[in-house]
Scaffold this active site. Sequence first.
Site, PDB file in Angstrom:
ATOM      1  N   GLY A  79       0.280   1.590   1.572  1.00 46.94           N
ATOM      2  CA  GLY A  79       1.579   1.279   1.725  1.00 46.94           C
ATOM      3  C   GLY A  79       2.386   2.332   2.559  1.00 46.94           C
ATOM      4  O   GLY A  79       2.163   3.385   2.535  1.00 46.94           O
ATOM      5  N   ARG A 143      -5.014  -1.825   4.373  1.00 47.41           N
ATOM      6  CA  ARG A 143      -5.372  -1.465   3.069  1.00 47.41           C
ATOM      7  C   ARG A 143      -6.927  -1.616   2.792  1.00 47.41           C
ATOM      8  O   ARG A 143      -7.508  -1.773   1.963  1.00 47.41           O
ATOM      9  CB  ARG A 143      -4.441  -2.469   1.820  1.00 47.41           C
ATOM     10  CG  ARG A 143      -3.294  -1.855   1.505  1.00 47.41           C
ATOM     11  CD  ARG A 143      -2.812  -2.584   0.234  1.00 47.41           C
ATOM     12  NE  ARG A 143      -1.455  -2.139  -0.049  1.00 47.41           N
ATOM     13  CZ  ARG A 143      -0.939  -0.937  -0.551  1.00 47.41           C
ATOM     14  NH1 ARG A 143      -1.800  -0.031  -0.885  1.00 47.41           N
ATOM     15  NH2 ARG A 143       0.230  -0.879  -0.830  1.00 47.41           N
ATOM     16  N   ASP A 174      -6.549   6.636  -3.810  1.00 46.98           N
ATOM     17  CA  ASP A 174      -7.744   6.034  -3.418  1.00 46.98           C
ATOM     18  C   ASP A 174      -8.045   6.225  -2.373  1.00 46.98           C
ATOM     19  O   ASP A 174      -9.450   6.608  -1.599  1.00 46.98           O
ATOM     20  CB  ASP A 174      -8.050   4.752  -3.478  1.00 46.98           C
ATOM     21  CG  ASP A 174      -7.841   3.902  -5.119  1.00 46.98           C
ATOM     22  OD1 ASP A 174      -8.214   4.861  -5.858  1.00 46.98           O
ATOM     23  OD2 ASP A 174      -7.433   2.868  -5.348  1.00 46.98           O
ATOM     24  N   LYS A 200       0.122  10.904   0.646  1.00 49.71           N
ATOM     25  CA  LYS A 200       1.052   9.733   0.740  1.00 49.71           C
ATOM     26  C   LYS A 200       1.218   8.705  -0.223  1.00 49.71           C
ATOM     27  O   LYS A 200       0.173   8.151  -0.705  1.00 49.71           O
ATOM     28  CB  LYS A 200       0.888   8.994   2.153  1.00 49.71           C
ATOM     29  CG  LYS A 200       1.902   7.914   2.482  1.00 49.71           C
ATOM     30  CD  LYS A 200       1.032   6.559   2.755  1.00 49.71           C
ATOM     31  CE  LYS A 200       0.189   6.088   1.541  1.00 49.71           C
ATOM     32  NZ  LYS A 200      -0.156   4.684   1.443  1.00 49.71           N
ATOM     33  N   THR A 201       2.420   8.581  -0.705  1.00 50.08           N
ATOM     34  CA  THR A 201       2.596   7.197  -1.503  1.00 50.08           C
ATOM     35  C   THR A 201       4.107   7.346  -2.128  1.00 50.08           C
ATOM     36  O   THR A 201       4.434   8.343  -2.528  1.00 50.08           O
ATOM     37  CB  THR A 201       1.778   7.030  -2.657  1.00 50.08           C
ATOM     38  OG1 THR A 201       2.127   5.871  -3.276  1.00 50.08           O
ATOM     39  CG2 THR A 201       1.429   7.979  -3.567  1.00 50.08           C
ATOM     40  N   ILE A 202       5.043   6.583  -1.870  1.00 48.46           N
ATOM     41  CA  ILE A 202       6.192   6.505  -2.449  1.00 48.46           C
ATOM     42  C   ILE A 202       6.187   6.510  -4.133  1.00 48.46           C
ATOM     43  O   ILE A 202       7.080   6.856  -4.712  1.00 48.46           O
ATOM     44  CB  ILE A 202       7.109   5.267  -2.212  1.00 48.46           C
ATOM     45  CG1 ILE A 202       6.520   3.970  -2.601  1.00 48.46           C
ATOM     46  CG2 ILE A 202       7.436   5.121  -0.665  1.00 48.46           C
ATOM     47  CD1 ILE A 202       7.609   2.682  -2.438  1.00 48.46           C
ATOM     48  N   ASP A 203       5.024   6.162  -4.560  1.00 47.02           N
ATOM     49  CA  ASP A 203       4.989   5.933  -6.035  1.00 47.02           C
ATOM     50  C   ASP A 203       4.847   7.307  -6.732  1.00 47.02           C
ATOM     51  O   ASP A 203       5.175   7.493  -7.874  1.00 47.02           O
ATOM     52  CB  ASP A 203       3.812   5.085  -6.322  1.00 47.02           C
ATOM     53  CG  ASP A 203       3.930   3.728  -5.953  1.00 47.02           C
ATOM     54  OD1 ASP A 203       4.735   3.345  -5.375  1.00 47.02           O
ATOM     55  OD2 ASP A 203       2.864   3.115  -6.271  1.00 47.02           O
ATOM     56  N   TYR A 241      28.707  -8.093 -15.578  1.00 45.95           N
ATOM     57  CA  TYR A 241      27.249  -8.415 -15.584  1.00 45.95           C
ATOM     58  C   TYR A 241      26.586  -7.164 -16.055  1.00 45.95           C
ATOM     59  O   TYR A 241      26.795  -6.106 -15.891  1.00 45.95           O
ATOM     60  CB  TYR A 241      27.236  -8.609 -14.020  1.00 45.95           C
ATOM     61  CG  TYR A 241      27.686  -9.747 -13.395  1.00 45.95           C
ATOM     62  CD1 TYR A 241      27.383 -11.002 -13.797  1.00 45.95           C
ATOM     63  CD2 TYR A 241      28.595  -9.399 -12.406  1.00 45.95           C
ATOM     64  CE1 TYR A 241      28.044 -11.938 -13.107  1.00 45.95           C
ATOM     65  CE2 TYR A 241      28.992 -10.459 -11.480  1.00 45.95           C
ATOM     66  CZ  TYR A 241      28.750 -11.737 -11.921  1.00 45.95           C
ATOM     67  OH  TYR A 241      29.311 -12.817 -11.425  1.00 45.95           O
ATOM     68  N   MET A 248      10.013  -0.218  -7.221  1.00 46.95           N
ATOM     69  CA  MET A 248       8.425  -0.133  -6.942  1.00 46.95           C
ATOM     70  C   MET A 248       7.810   0.859  -7.748  1.00 46.95           C
ATOM     71  O   MET A 248       8.571   1.897  -8.427  1.00 46.95           O
ATOM     72  CB  MET A 248       8.341  -0.169  -5.495  1.00 46.95           C
ATOM     73  CG  MET A 248       7.819  -1.372  -4.803  1.00 46.95           C
ATOM     74  SD  MET A 248       7.210  -1.170  -3.175  1.00 46.95           S
ATOM     75  CE  MET A 248       7.019  -2.738  -2.761  1.00 46.95           C
ATOM     76  N   GLY A 249       6.507   0.847  -7.774  1.00 47.02           N
ATOM     77  CA  GLY A 249       5.526   1.740  -8.503  1.00 47.02           C
ATOM     78  C   GLY A 249       4.696   1.105  -9.239  1.00 47.02           C
ATOM     79  O   GLY A 249       4.994   0.591 -10.262  1.00 47.02           O
ATOM     80  N   ARG A 250       3.572   0.835  -8.219  1.00 49.90           N
ATOM     81  CA  ARG A 250       2.599  -0.003  -8.868  1.00 49.90           C
ATOM     82  C   ARG A 250       2.183   0.303 -10.196  1.00 49.90           C
ATOM     83  O   ARG A 250       1.837  -0.602 -10.801  1.00 49.90           O
ATOM     84  CB  ARG A 250       1.339  -0.068  -7.821  1.00 49.90           C
ATOM     85  CG  ARG A 250       0.175  -0.582  -8.035  1.00 49.90           C
ATOM     86  CD  ARG A 250       0.494  -2.432  -7.813  1.00 49.90           C
ATOM     87  NE  ARG A 250      -0.523  -3.297  -8.380  1.00 49.90           N
ATOM     88  CZ  ARG A 250      -0.767  -3.493  -9.749  1.00 49.90           C
ATOM     89  NH1 ARG A 250       0.203  -3.093 -10.655  1.00 49.90           N
ATOM     90  NH2 ARG A 250      -1.537  -4.419 -10.109  1.00 49.90           N
ATOM     91  N   ARG A 425      10.578   1.702   1.727  1.00 47.99           N
ATOM     92  CA  ARG A 425       9.421   2.310   1.882  1.00 47.99           C
ATOM     93  C   ARG A 425       9.431   2.817   3.343  1.00 47.99           C
ATOM     94  O   ARG A 425       8.403   3.642   3.896  1.00 47.99           O
ATOM     95  CB  ARG A 425       8.339   1.316   1.671  1.00 47.99           C
ATOM     96  CG  ARG A 425       8.089   1.020   0.429  1.00 47.99           C
ATOM     97  CD  ARG A 425       6.578   0.607   0.272  1.00 47.99           C
ATOM     98  NE  ARG A 425       6.167  -0.632   1.174  1.00 47.99           N
ATOM     99  CZ  ARG A 425       5.247  -1.105   1.140  1.00 47.99           C
ATOM    100  NH1 ARG A 425       4.168  -1.179   0.243  1.00 47.99           N
ATOM    101  NH2 ARG A 425       4.796  -2.306   2.060  1.00 47.99           N
TER     102      ARG A 425
HETATM  103  P1  FBP Z   1       0.558   3.012  -1.738  1.00 49.73           P
HETATM  104  O1  FBP Z   1       0.033   3.556  -3.186  1.00 49.73           O
HETATM  105  O2  FBP Z   1      -0.404   2.593  -0.822  1.00 49.73           O
HETATM  106  O3  FBP Z   1       1.366   4.141  -0.889  1.00 49.73           O
HETATM  107  O4  FBP Z   1       1.488   1.755  -1.909  1.00 49.73           O
HETATM  108  C1  FBP Z   1       2.300   1.463  -3.016  1.00 49.73           C
HETATM  109  C2  FBP Z   1       3.298   0.585  -3.081  1.00 49.73           C
HETATM  110  O5  FBP Z   1       4.506   0.816  -2.405  1.00 49.73           O
HETATM  111  C3  FBP Z   1       3.836   0.269  -4.643  1.00 49.73           C
HETATM  112  O6  FBP Z   1       4.827   0.839  -4.992  1.00 49.73           O
HETATM  113  C4  FBP Z   1       3.601  -1.379  -4.578  1.00 49.73           C
HETATM  114  O7  FBP Z   1       3.205  -1.812  -5.625  1.00 49.73           O
HETATM  115  C5  FBP Z   1       2.791  -1.694  -3.197  1.00 49.73           C
HETATM  116  O8  FBP Z   1       2.702  -0.532  -2.467  1.00 49.73           O
HETATM  117  C6  FBP Z   1       3.125  -2.842  -2.521  1.00 49.73           C
HETATM  118  O9  FBP Z   1       2.095  -3.025  -1.530  1.00 49.73           O
HETATM  119  P2  FBP Z   1       1.728  -4.217  -0.804  1.00 49.73           P
HETATM  120  O10 FBP Z   1       3.050  -4.569  -0.064  1.00 49.73           O
HETATM  121  O11 FBP Z   1       0.852  -3.873   0.192  1.00 49.73           O
HETATM  122  O12 FBP Z   1       1.457  -5.352  -1.834  1.00 49.73           O
END
Ligand code: FBP
Length: 554
Positions: A79, A143, A174, A200-203, A241, A248-250, A425
């Site tokens: 990502g 990916r 990974d 790297k990763t925003i997560d 409201y 985000m944050g897988r 991102r």
């Molecule tokens: P990376 O771990 O590869 O940096 O990606 C993280 C992320 O931004 C997550 O926060 C999100 O769940 C995912 O990518 C979404 O990726 P995609 O758009 O490829 O489904």
Amino acid sequence: MTKSALQIARASYEPKMPAGLKGNVIMKEGAATVSVADREEISALFPLTYGMPIVTFSRTSGDTGNDQPLNVGVILSGGQAPGGHNVIAGIFDGLKRLHADSKLYGFILGPAGLINHEYKELTGDIIDEYRNTGGFDIIGSGRTKLETTEQFDKGLEILKELNIKALVIIGGDDSNTNACVLAEYYASINAGVQVIGCPKTIDGDLKNEQIETSFGFDTACKVYSELIGNIQRDCNSARKYWHFIKVMGRSASHIALECALQTHPNVCIVSEEVAAKELSLDDIIDQIATVIVKRADKGLNFGTVIIPEGLIEFIPAMKKLISELNDFLVNNQEEFDLVRRSGKREYIISKLSHENSAIYASLPETVARQLTLDRDPHGNVQVSLIETEKLLAEMVDKRLKTWAKEGKYKDKFATITHFFGYEGRCAAPSNYDADYCYSLGYTASMLTVAGKTGYMASVRNTTAPAADWVAGGVPITMMMNMERRHGEMKPVIQKALVELEGAPFKYFESQRDKWAVDTDYVYPGPIQYFGPTEVCDQPSKTMQLEQTGKIEIQ
Ligand code: FBP
């Protein structure tokens, strides 16, 4: 290409660098290292890249003796994360400083570019177009997983053809694990190609004792926090409201937690806490609804709830439901397909175990359908597609209606839902990410010059002024342990989840009851690229709490 005024002004920003990387650089080696766990297995799997020392770079007035041109390849993996272009600019400048004839090749659209021999030479003109910009569009990302020897051998053909001596893989846990496997493989066949990783990763879940943070986290969180702040100001103005905001944050909840530290929402769910306390979906609904009632009692019929993207998989009962659903549908897909659309929900309810059937029946229609429809190629539910923010909003609404009948709640509840992910991102990197990324890239080039392989570039002490940052490299094997993946034990870099004993969560825990009922919103505003250092250069609150135990300035 038409450029915005900010893009034009920002192009000439010179990233701040550690003093140790300025001028001629020498490398110091520390003691031998060991992996974080499973030492026997990891050392057996990586005989050539295990146990190497941590290295650091510092400035020297002497000659380094490195004056041969060097060709390097670079891959962006996974990502997007703000700052990737500056990593590449840092590698380029480091290599060119070594020798003007050094070359940098970018592989197109991620690891697939290496396997398919798709690349482009990154010249000075191209690099200059992308300095301090967000995105990965200079070469694109992908990916594809680099994990088989066939892929490694195919990649080696093009590396040899281009006389590339080192490959830098910019990716998450990974991709860096795979970088290490590749480093070991190339070393074992004497391929003459080094492999270096970059975090790297925003997560924000690629960090440990040696790696302070993954790049992109800082900028992405600042963008989401700006938006959350704006929403908070809106809801504090309209006062009608409740906003349910998924970020985000897988897997890990670092982004949600950082946004909470920046904006003081009324509720922020942290998945790791949900798992540790074995909370059910019902408990979470109860928690949110209780805050809504408490605020309503004070006449405050508005608020914000931050929800981490990975939540569903951290709720033990949901995990069990999803697992039974996966197994059931793999074996009964044909029969399920024959059931009429209107009867599918009842069909599933009748087939699941008593416990899971009750949970499934309690889910809103849309989510129940998503759980049976959106499946990945392995037949698993695509949890990331579940609209958790809508799920929670609907279920809270239902709970409040029940409570209204019981006389516990008498106000009107109106919700708006949001999902913030792609908005952050590819944002233009904050000064922190612009500086950190450039230094990471420059460090990666120093590691290649030093002949290192199986290392991740590291830049530490980053809550101090940039001149005091410490650049170096960490053996990737040092971050590894064995984990079960697709039924097999594999060596992987440990993913960093939110630590419930860590300073960021502890701070949040100490404040959240106050933030829940009071309206203590913070409005961070947009990222500032020019201006006073306390406005432009602050690292994330998470980093500040982790490194110094306190938040310097809100
Ligand atoms: P990376 O771990 O590869 O940096 O990606 C993280 C992320 O931004 C997550 O926060 C999100 O769940 C995912 O990518 C979404 O990726 P995609 O758009 O490829 O489904």
